[in-house]
Structure formats: structure tokens, C-alpha cells
Design an enzyme around this catalytic site. Structure first.
Site, short mmCIF file in Angstrom:
data_model
loop_
_atom_site.label_atom_id
_atom_site.label_comp_id
_atom_site.label_asym_id
_atom_site.label_seq_id
_atom_site.Cartn_x
_atom_site.Cartn_y
_atom_site.Cartn_z
N ALA A 252 46.30 36.45 39.76
CA ALA A 252 47.31 36.35 38.70
C ALA A 252 46.73 35.55 37.54
O ALA A 252 45.86 34.71 37.72
CB ALA A 252 48.55 35.68 39.25
N CYS A 260 38.24 47.98 28.00
CA CYS A 260 38.50 49.13 28.85
C CYS A 260 39.95 49.27 29.30
O CYS A 260 40.60 50.26 28.97
CB CYS A 260 37.58 49.06 30.07
SG CYS A 260 35.86 48.92 29.60
C1 UGA Z 1 36.65 47.26 33.88
C2 UGA Z 1 36.50 47.81 35.32
O1 UGA Z 1 36.56 46.73 36.25
C3 UGA Z 1 35.19 48.55 35.48
O2 UGA Z 1 35.13 49.13 36.77
C4 UGA Z 1 35.10 49.64 34.42
O3 UGA Z 1 33.87 50.35 34.48
C5 UGA Z 1 35.23 49.03 33.05
O4 UGA Z 1 36.50 48.34 32.97
C6 UGA Z 1 35.13 50.13 32.02
O5 UGA Z 1 36.01 51.00 32.01
O6 UGA Z 1 34.13 50.21 31.31
P1 UGA Z 1 35.75 45.10 32.57
O7 UGA Z 1 36.75 45.46 31.51
O8 UGA Z 1 34.36 44.80 32.15
O9 UGA Z 1 35.64 46.28 33.67
O10 UGA Z 1 36.28 43.80 33.27
P2 UGA Z 1 37.04 43.41 34.63
O11 UGA Z 1 36.18 42.47 35.36
O12 UGA Z 1 37.55 44.57 35.35
O13 UGA Z 1 38.25 42.56 34.02
C7 UGA Z 1 39.18 43.12 33.12
C8 UGA Z 1 40.28 42.14 32.82
O14 UGA Z 1 41.12 41.98 33.95
C9 UGA Z 1 39.80 40.74 32.46
O15 UGA Z 1 40.55 40.27 31.36
C10 UGA Z 1 40.08 39.92 33.71
O16 UGA Z 1 40.31 38.56 33.43
C11 UGA Z 1 41.34 40.60 34.21
N1 UGA Z 1 41.56 40.42 35.67
C12 UGA Z 1 40.71 40.97 36.57
C13 UGA Z 1 42.69 39.72 36.10
O17 UGA Z 1 43.50 39.23 35.28
N2 UGA Z 1 42.91 39.60 37.45
C14 UGA Z 1 42.06 40.11 38.37
O18 UGA Z 1 42.33 39.95 39.59
C15 UGA Z 1 40.94 40.82 37.93
#
Ligand code: UGA
Length: 439
Positions: A252, A260
């Protein structure tokens, strides 16, 4: 294989470097000559752990080249990857201008039969549309095959994800094309999912939409936990043990950002709408996320009578740690909002400050020094869970700040540690810690 990658953003550059690392000869094309000049010196144009070493290694081995000239880059290619941006249009749909341009550039320079692989995230149906464009512009009758090979790497761990991902998805129009791509990717030693082109395109959107849904779901649970006195971390842990649910993406916080999830969820809603389907679930996911991004501001406002002249240390500007990317970061919403409410803001980020200066047009102070940000602050607001923020000695808040009041949008600290350090502490979906403090 001789492979050419068009576009050197996150996806293009990492793909090009990774393909060269597994033995292919790769040329990366970008229309920006300044970028190409920098890349040709072995300097990555994005911040991505591990990338520079691999770039330099493969350039030295004569397997990785960069050029701004399409003819030079495309002449020898057997397979061409399109990895250009598909930014969001005003209406939420994906803007395909760059992909279309890449298709025309391929058509103008094709000199043999070719497989064109689309890595950019594109709406279902785009691959075949791009094939039509290439065919209609190609003059000398070469055979173009098209394939969808969506990307699942995350910013900040892109290199690791590329080499240790969960699967490689290949959507091809025939078995032969699928097999060539499977062979190209074989050295990655990952499960390969071969499917039709439309399904491959949809796998990408559905995966991102599902992950975004998990995040908005746990954020809603967090908001209810707050009202009921439960602790969302305990809840997520208990849920995550169930393999059908899984423990990942149940952290959370103040919502997802980045280049993305926000873009792809909007595009999928738009795409569904174009086919007369209201994707109500995903619309709610987006709405929950928009609200989540400003939740901390409401918490800060209910703690202080007025923010006028209050010095607020904003800790972290990037949308997540290990990247300098601010796209759709909660900081872009929160910082201007706090400034409008009269706060005097000092914003800390170890690497995203330069990008922030370009993107945040509110007058605030910036620093790359965490202690400097905390010095004399009335409260601290954690937006990005950078390791140095997570690992800070909690007594530093007491020592450096005027008042040790912390609003934590990423649940960085265990509650008992916070209690022991005597902080006044507000996090997401966990009970507030309010010691004797403070007016
Ligand atoms: C995301 C996907 O995880 C990748 O698999 C995908 O390839 C990529 O988009 C894309 O479409 O190119 P990314 O945007 O780099 O990757 O970052 P994430 O690590 O997934 O995090 C995205 C957001 O979700 C961040 O702001 C992170 O803080 C948030 N998040 C993530 C949460 O708030 N809670 C979580 O449990 C996980």
C-alpha cells in the site's frame, strides 16, 4: 542474427544492449543525434543499474552500435525491433505517431525479407496495421513478417528483469516467424509463450492493468484499515501467503506512477470503450489511484491548522526508487498542491532533482542531501522509498527537524521502531503514532 532496434528509450536501449549481450549484432537507431553521440561514447541516456557496464562491454566486442541514420541502421538488418514511445493522447488513447514513423522508415530502407517485431506497448490491432503501412510504402516487394513481443521490464531493474524475467511472449502471424523469435530469445532461458498477435498485444495491457488493480485494491483495503484500526501490512502479508493471490504488488502507498501503469490503464479503458465495452473495474482502479496520490495532503492538512510558512521536507521525487523518472509521480501532484497551500518546500531526491527542476514549475528548494532537507523542517513527507530514506537512523528526524513529524507515503518504517524513536508518524493503512507531541 543482425538485429536493429528503433528507439533508444528504456525499452529500446535495454533491449538492444541485452540482445547484444546474448550474442546478436545489434544496431540501435534514434532520431536524436545528440543522444546517439552520447550513446556512441558508451554513456547511457537513462539511469538504469548495470546498463553502462553491459553497453561498454558489447560495444568493445563490436556487437553493439548506435546511429541516427536509418539507412545505415536498417541496411543489414534481418530482424527490426520497434521500441519507440507510445505516449498518451488527451483522450487517454495511445499516440501511435512514432510507431507509424518507424514503419515508414523501415519501408523506405528495407533491402531484404524482414521480420518486424513490435516491442512498444500498442493497442490490440496495431501490429497488423503497422504491417500494412510497411507493405504499402515498401517499393521492392520484400516480404515483411510482423510479430508482437511485448516488454515486461521495470524501470530501475530493467537489466535484471530482462535477463531474469518470468516469460517471453511472442505473438506471430505464422509458426516460422515465431520460431525465429524463439531462437533469438533462447539464450535468455525463459519460458516462451507463443500465441497470435492480438493475444500478445492484449497480454501486455492485461498484465499491467492487473498489477495496477492489485495496487489500487490494496490501497483501498489500506484506507478501510485506517478507519477500522487494522494494519494493511499485516493484512497483505496474510493474503500473500495464498499462492492464488501472491505477495507481490500488495504494498500500500500513495499510488502507482511511472510511464506505464497510468498510460496503459487509460489506453485499455479507451480501447474497450471504442468497442462499446465500459471497463468499469479498470476505471475504478484509475480513480482510486488518482485519489490515493493526494491522500497525504489531506492528512497533513488535518494535522496542521495552516501550512502557511511551514517548512516541509519532501523526501523523494521519482515515481519509485532507482530511477530518475518523474512521469506521473505522486510528487508532481503533491508538491504544487502543498506549495499552493503556502508551504515552504525543500525537496530531496538522490538522482531526480535535475528532471524535477524541468517538470515542476513551482518555486521550491531542491537538495541531493537528505540531512539538509530535514534540517529545521516542520514535517517530512516521504514520496519515494529510496534506500537512504528507508535506512535512515530514525533519531535523525528528532535531531535535525524542528518537529519530528513524518507523513510516510511508502510505509518505510516498522511501527515499533517509529514509536521507540518518538516520532509523530502517519503512514498508509497503519495506525498513526502520535506521542505526547507537539503544537
Ligand atoms: C511496470 C511493470 O511492473 C512492468 O512489468 C512493465 O513492463 C512496465 O510497467 C511497462 O509497461 O513498461 P514500472 O512502471 O517500471 O513497471 O514500475 P513498477 O515497479 O511496476 O512500479 C509502478 C508503480 O507502482 C510505482 O509507482 C510503484 O511505487 C507502484 N507500486 C508497485 C506500488 O504502489 N505498490 C506495489 O506493491 C508495487
Amino acid at each position: 542474427m543482425r538485429i536493429t532496434v528503433i528507439g533508444t528509450g528504456y525499452v529500446g536501449l535495454v533491449t538492444g544492449v541485452a540482445l547484444s549481450e546474448i550474442g546478436h549484432v545489434v544496431t540501435c537507431i534514434d532520431v536524436d543525434p545528440v543522444k546517439v553521440e552520447k550513446l556512441s561514447q558508451g554513456i547511457p541516456t537513462i539511469y538504469e543499474p548495470g546498463l553502462e557496464e553491459l553497453m561498454k562491454k558489447n560495444m568493445k566486442a563490436n556487437r553493439l552500435f548506435f546511429t541516427a541514420k536509418h539507412q545505415e541502421g536498417l541496411q543489414e538488418a534481418e530482424v527490426v525491433y520497434i521500441a519507440v514511445g507510445t505516449p498518451q493522447r488527451e483522450d487517454g488513447s495511445a499516440n501511435l505517431n512514432y510507431v507509424e514513423q518507424a514503419a515508414r522508415d523501415i519501408a523506405a530502407n528495407v533491402s531484404r525479407d524482414l521480420i518486424v517485431v513490435i516491442k512498444s506497448t500498442v493497442p490490440v490491432g496495431t501490429n497488423l496495421y503497422i504491417k500494412d503501412i510497411i507493405n504499402s510504402y515498401t517499393k521492392n516487394g520484400h516480404q515483411i513478417k510482423i510479430a508482437s513481443n511485448p516488454e515486461f521490464l521495470r524501470e530501475g531493474s530493467a537489466v535484471k528483469d530482462t535477463f531474469h524475467g518470468d516469460r517471453i511472449v511472442i505473438g506471430a502471424e505464422d509458426e516460422e516467424t515465431a520460431n525465429v523469435l524463439a531462437e533469438i530469445n533462447a539464450p535468455f532461458h525463459m519460458p516462451i509463450v507463443k500465441t497470435d498477435i492480438s493475444s500478445a498485444e492484449m497480454i501486455k495491457y492485461a498484465s499491467n492493468a492487473f498489477l495496477a488493480t492489485k495496487i489500487s485494491f490494496i490501497n483501498e483495503i489500506a484506507n478501510i484499515c485506517e478507519a477500522l484500526g487494522a494494519n494493511v501490512e499485516e493484512v497483505a502479508k496474510g493474503m500473500g501467503f495464498d499462492h492464488r493471490i501472491g505477495s507481490q504488488f500488495l504494498r500500500a502507498g500513495i499510488g502507482y506512477g511511472g510511464s506505464c501503469f497510468p498510460k496503459d490503464t487509460n489506453a485499455l479503458v479507451q480501447l474497450a470503450g471504442n468497442h462499446h465495452h465500459e471497463f468499469n473495474l479498470l476505471k475504478s482502479v484509475i480513480e482510486v489511484n488518482n485519489h490515493q496520490q493526494i491522500l497525504l495532503v489531506d492528512k497533513i492538512l488535518s494535522r496542521f491548522d495552516s501550512l502557511s510558512g511551514k517548512r516541509i521536507a519532501v523526501l523523494g521525487l521519482a515515481f519509485k526508487p532507482h530511477t530518475d523518472d518523474l512521469r506521473e509521480s505522486p510528487s508532481l501532484v503533491m508538491v504544487p498542491k502543498l506549495a499552493r497551500l503556502g508551504a515552504d518546500i525543500i525537496a530531496y531526491d538522490p538522482i531526480a532533482v535535475d528532471n524535477a527542476k524541468r517538470q515542476i514549475d513551482t518555486e521550491i528548494e531542491y537538495t541531493k542531501d537528505l540531512s539538509e532537507a530535514l534540517q529545521g523542517a516542520d514535517c517530512a513527507v516521504i514520496i519515494t522509498d529510496w534506500p537512504d530514506v528507508k535506512n535512515i537512523e530514525l533519531t535523525a528526524y528528532r535531531r535535525l527537524m524542528k518537529l519530528p513529524i513524518v507523513f510516510d507515503g511508502r510505509n518505510c518504517y516498522p511501527l515499533d521502531a517509529v514509536k521507540q524513536a518518538g516520532l509523530e508518524y502517519y503512514s498508509i493503512g497503519r495506525p498513526n503514532q502520535t506521542p505526547e507531541l507537539i503544537s
